[in-house]
Structures are given as C-alpha cells and as structure tokens.
Design an enzyme around this catalytic site. Structure first.
Site, mmCIF file in Angstrom:
data_model
loop_
_atom_site.group_PDB
_atom_site.id
_atom_site.type_symbol
_atom_site.label_atom_id
_atom_site.label_comp_id
_atom_site.label_asym_id
_atom_site.label_seq_id
_atom_site.Cartn_x
_atom_site.Cartn_y
_atom_site.Cartn_z
ATOM 1 N N HIS A 1 0.691 -1.205 0.046
ATOM 2 C CA HIS A 1 -0.001 -0.003 -0.211
ATOM 3 C C HIS A 1 1.010 1.264 -0.030
ATOM 4 O O HIS A 1 0.674 2.077 1.073
ATOM 5 C CB HIS A 1 -1.007 -0.097 1.257
ATOM 6 N N ASP B 1 -11.960 1.263 5.181
ATOM 7 C CA ASP B 1 -10.618 1.621 4.966
ATOM 8 C C ASP B 1 -10.747 2.524 3.659
ATOM 9 O O ASP B 1 -9.585 2.827 3.464
ATOM 10 C CB ASP B 1 -9.766 0.113 4.668
HETATM 11 N N1 LIG Z 1 -12.561 -3.365 6.873
HETATM 12 C C1 LIG Z 1 -11.709 -4.411 6.535
HETATM 13 O O1 LIG Z 1 -11.072 -5.195 7.154
HETATM 14 C C2 LIG Z 1 -11.784 -4.715 4.998
HETATM 15 C C3 LIG Z 1 -11.700 -6.141 4.291
HETATM 16 C C4 LIG Z 1 -11.677 -6.140 3.234
HETATM 17 C C5 LIG Z 1 -12.135 -5.267 2.302
HETATM 18 N N2 LIG Z 1 -12.624 -4.181 2.833
HETATM 19 C C6 LIG Z 1 -13.075 -2.976 1.926
HETATM 20 O O2 LIG Z 1 -14.605 -3.494 1.744
HETATM 21 C C7 LIG Z 1 -14.907 -2.738 0.485
HETATM 22 C C8 LIG Z 1 -15.574 -3.563 -0.490
HETATM 23 O O3 LIG Z 1 -14.681 -4.560 -1.111
HETATM 24 P P1 LIG Z 1 -15.090 -5.635 -2.197
HETATM 25 O O4 LIG Z 1 -13.803 -6.510 -2.241
HETATM 26 O O5 LIG Z 1 -16.392 -6.095 -1.892
HETATM 27 O O6 LIG Z 1 -15.102 -4.847 -3.464
HETATM 28 P P2 LIG Z 1 -15.978 -5.078 -4.656
HETATM 29 O O7 LIG Z 1 -15.410 -4.287 -5.776
HETATM 30 O O8 LIG Z 1 -16.120 -6.445 -5.035
HETATM 31 O O9 LIG Z 1 -17.575 -4.582 -4.563
HETATM 32 C C9 LIG Z 1 -17.964 -3.558 -4.323
HETATM 33 C C10 LIG Z 1 -19.253 -3.039 -4.950
HETATM 34 O O10 LIG Z 1 -19.697 -1.806 -4.514
HETATM 35 C C11 LIG Z 1 -20.762 -1.480 -5.611
HETATM 36 N N3 LIG Z 1 -21.058 -0.188 -5.418
HETATM 37 C C12 LIG Z 1 -20.418 1.101 -5.889
HETATM 38 N N4 LIG Z 1 -21.219 2.238 -5.722
HETATM 39 C C13 LIG Z 1 -22.226 1.807 -5.179
HETATM 40 C C14 LIG Z 1 -23.346 2.459 -4.560
HETATM 41 N N5 LIG Z 1 -23.630 3.660 -4.659
HETATM 42 N N6 LIG Z 1 -24.533 1.785 -3.914
HETATM 43 C C15 LIG Z 1 -24.174 0.323 -3.768
HETATM 44 N N7 LIG Z 1 -23.193 -0.368 -4.117
HETATM 45 C C16 LIG Z 1 -22.137 0.441 -5.051
HETATM 46 C C17 LIG Z 1 -19.797 -1.982 -7.083
HETATM 47 O O11 LIG Z 1 -20.693 -2.019 -8.046
HETATM 48 C C18 LIG Z 1 -19.367 -3.564 -6.493
HETATM 49 O O12 LIG Z 1 -20.453 -4.115 -6.791
HETATM 50 C C19 LIG Z 1 -13.464 -2.036 0.073
HETATM 51 O O13 LIG Z 1 -13.623 -0.695 0.492
HETATM 52 C C20 LIG Z 1 -12.498 -3.075 0.487
HETATM 53 O O14 LIG Z 1 -11.367 -2.173 0.828
HETATM 54 C C21 LIG Z 1 -12.372 -3.938 4.101
#
Ligand SMILES: NC(=O)c1ccc[n+]([C@@H]2O[C@H](COP(=O)([O-])OP(=O)(O)OC[C@H]3O[C@@H](n4cnc5c(N)ncnc54)[C@H](O)[C@@H]3O)[C@@H](O)[C@H]2O)c1
Length: 366
Positions: free
Chosen positions: A96, A270
């Site tokens: 990162h 995050d």
């Molecule tokens: N907190 C943690 O420990 C942790 C761990 C893993 C991932 N994450 C985070 O979780 C988040 C999601 O990750 P992911 O792998 O599922 O991503 P992903 O890209 O697989 O899915 C994200 C989804 O959000 C949708 N989206 C975008 N704008 C939207 C809106 N206005 N309304 C509804 N849906 C919308 C997209 O179309 C997509 O399907 C990321 O920010 C990732 O960094 C956090």
C-alpha cells in the site's frame, strides 16, 4: 532460491506469510525456506509444524533477512525492518505504497525488488490477492453484527435467525461485490431476511440467480436506502469505487430514522466508509454509538481471525511465490502478466505510476 519468512512485528498482526503447507511445496521444488522462530504462533502454526514441512527455523529476524533471496510476508515492512532489507532482495507482501511516503522512500533506498500483493491484477481487472480478505471481512461482518445486536452491548436485542413464531431479523447489505455477497450468504444462512443493493445490474442479476428467495435484490439509490434503514436491524457497508473514497450512502441525518440499537458494520471503512459517521476503530475498541446506532468499523477485520486469514491469503499467494522462486522475478514477471502488475519498485526505481501520482512526484525524479 532461499526464501525467508519473518515474524510480523506490526502491532496486532498475527498472520504469517506462509503456512507449513506452503513450506512443503517450496521445499518439494528444491528451495530452502527459513522461518523465524514463532513466526506462525499467532495463526496457530508452530515451529514443529514448519520443521516437519521441511523449513529451517532461525532465531532472529536479522538472520532471516540477511540469509534470504526472497522475503515473503503479510504486511508492509515497518521502520525497524528497513535497514534489514538487502539490495536486490525480493519482497513479496502487502505494501500500500500510496498511503505512506516514508515507506516508499525507504524501499527506494533499499534497492530491493518490491512486489505488492494489492496490485497483482488478473485479466478481468480483479485483484486476486485482495479477494480472500474481502471474503473473510464479508463473512465476519455478519458474525460481528449479530453479536452487537445483543442488548447488553446496546444493540436492538434481535436474534437474526428469529425463532418459531418470531420473525427473523433484517439485514441490509450495501454493495453486492465480494464483501456484500459473502455477508448476504452468511446472513441468509442464519435465517435472516436480507436486502442487498448495488448500482451494478450485472451483480444484482447474479445475486438474484444464486441466492435463496429470502435474499432480495434492490437497486441502490437514496430513496430506497432511506426506506430500508427504518426497518432493518443490521446494515453492512460493502461498497467500493475503485481508487476513490467510498460514497456516503448513509448520512448523519439518516441515523435518526433508524430504530435505537440498529447496528452498522461499515466494512468499507478502509476507503473512508460509506456512512458519514464512520471512523476507523480497532479490535481492542471496535464500536461506538451515535444517535443510539451502534457503529462497528474495524479497519483490519481479517486480523480477528488470523488462522483463517493466513490460510486464505497464502492459498492465493503461494502459486506466485513458487513462480518467483522457480524462475526468478524477471522471468516470472515476463511470463505472467498478472504478477508483473505487482511490480512496484525495482532496485530503487518506481515502476507503478499510481505511486508517483499519489505523491505528486515528477517521473524523472524517481
Ligand atoms: N475493513 C476491512 O477489514 C476490510 C477487509 C476487506 C475489504 N474491505 C473493503 O471493503 C470494501 C468492499 O470490497 P469488495 O472487495 O467487496 O469490493 P468489490 O469491488 O467486490 O464490490 C464493491 C461493490 O460496490 C458496488 N457499489 C459501488 N457504488 C455503489 C453504490 N452507490 N451503492 C451500492 N453499491 C455500490 C460496486 O458496484 C461493487 O459491486 C472495500 O472498500 C474494501 O477495501 C475492508
């Protein structure tokens, strides 16, 4: 090749870069693997397990760095590790870079070969080394949410699965990506009623095809979100706009529309979170309450389950580590376009343009 696995020394990081199964595979391919003593303890893998798989245990982190051609780990090196890194050494781990200028400068200075898990990218543009962590976080979100719905921790006092004669709890999942689908699946498995929202119709069609009928898809817009937050017990934030801050789908004023004790688990924390009132929390102090709404927003959720997370991560990193060990980094990256995308810094030179842009540096200066 000689591969070194140091113990993670970043605060609260219990994962480890390789499992005994990974050591076994590397040794089978005629590589030498040095594992720092007790490196796997936090994940439930002990020195004896590594020895049986063919590793050599070294006492100190200094020995591991000084004796290895390639270091395989989990988190970015922290300041105490900077001077241990050798010129020309391959570092295969999460970096990162764009979020840390000191780290970037230190890795330039080290003249190491930095290959970042988070930028390895497949043909469809997905990030295969990040996916397992989203899978863990999505599933864990329901486990945590169910716990914080309990009354003694200020939740609504709702059992997600209900019981005969009592309706199940309702879970609203924002985003039908990796996090969202895993969360929906877990919630549905508990018997909860699930509403899952996205702006991507392809994702909603997929969910509609594969999920049971008590998982309902709905297009994501403010009108629909305002309607559902009034009646759902647990809200999961799983949206992502690639490379940008998550949109604030739930604003501060909306909290007043929710019933007291509603729980929000904002996994997207995050990326800034998709709830205006989200701020990052830790496993030591995971929740806070605003307007009677419980907020859970731990930035490294997979860290709570290091056994599962280590195996999930190393399942996907090992094939690349093996390629790097078998062919050397240059040939491996030449042959594998996905792995090549992981190259961030080569012998003091940044080769991943986003890093240069993140710091506003001139390309010619780095
Ligand atoms: N907190 C943690 O420990 C942790 C761990 C893993 C991932 N994450 C985070 O979780 C988040 C999601 O990750 P992911 O792998 O599922 O991503 P992903 O890209 O697989 O899915 C994200 C989804 O959000 C949708 N989206 C975008 N704008 C939207 C809106 N206005 N309304 C509804 N849906 C919308 C997209 O179309 C997509 O399907 C990321 O920010 C990732 O960094 C956090």
């Amino acid at each position: 090749m000689i591969i070194g696995i140091p113990k993670e020394i970043k605060n609260n990081e219990s994962r480890v870069g390789i499992t005994p199964a990974g050591v076994f595979e590397l040794v089978k391919n005629n590589h030498t693997v040095y594992v720092q003593s007790n490196a796997g303890d936090g994940s439930g893998f002990f020195n004896n397990d590594y020895l049986k798989a063919g590793a050599i245990i070294l006492d100190t982190i200094v020995e591991v760095y000084s004796m290895s051609d390639m270091i395989v780990k989990v988190k970015e090196p922290i300041a105490e590790e900077y001077d241990l890194i050798q010129e020309g050494q391959i570092l295969f781990t999460f970096f990162h870079f764009a979020s840390s200028e000191p780290l970037t400068k230190a890795m330039i200075k080290s003249k190491a070969i930095c290959i970042a898990y988070e930028t390895v990218e497949d043909e469809e543009g997905t990030l295969p080394l990040l996916t397992p962590m989203s899978e863990v976080a999505g599933r864990l979100a329901i486990q945590q949410g169910a716990k914080y719905l309990e009354k003694p921790v200020k939740g609504r006092g709702v059992l997600l699965g209900g019981v005969p004669g009592v309706a199940p709890g309702k879970v609203l999942v924002l985003g039908a990506g990796v996090v969202g689908i895993q969360a929906a699946k877990m919630a549905a498995g508990l018997g909860a009623h699930v509403t899952i929202m996205d702006i991507n119709m392809k994702r909603l069609r997929y969910v509609n095809d594969v999920m049971p009928p008590h998982v309902v898809t709905e297009f994501s817009n403010e009108f629909n979100i305002r309607k559902h937050i009034k009646t759902h017990d647990l809200i999961i934030g799983g949206v992502l706009l690639k490379g940008a801050k998550a949109p604030n789908l739930i604003t501060r004023d909306m909290l007043k529309e929710m019933r007291p004790g509603t729980v929000i688990v904002d996994v997207a924390v995050d990326q800034g979170g998709c709830v205006e009132t989200t701020r990052p929390t830790t496993h030591e102090d995971p929740v806070y309450i605003i307007d009677d709404v419980v907020h859970y927003s731990v930035a490294n959720m997979p860290g709570a389950v290091p056994y599962t997370s280590t195996i999930a991560l190393t399942n996907v990193t090992l094939p690349y580590a093996l390629k790097l060990a078998n062919m050397g980094w240059e040939a491996a990256c030449e042959k594998d376009a996905c792995l090549k995308k992981g190259l961030n810094i080569i012998s003091g030179k940044i080769v991943y343009d986003e890093i240069i842009r993140a710091f506003g540096w001139e390309k010619t200066l780095v």
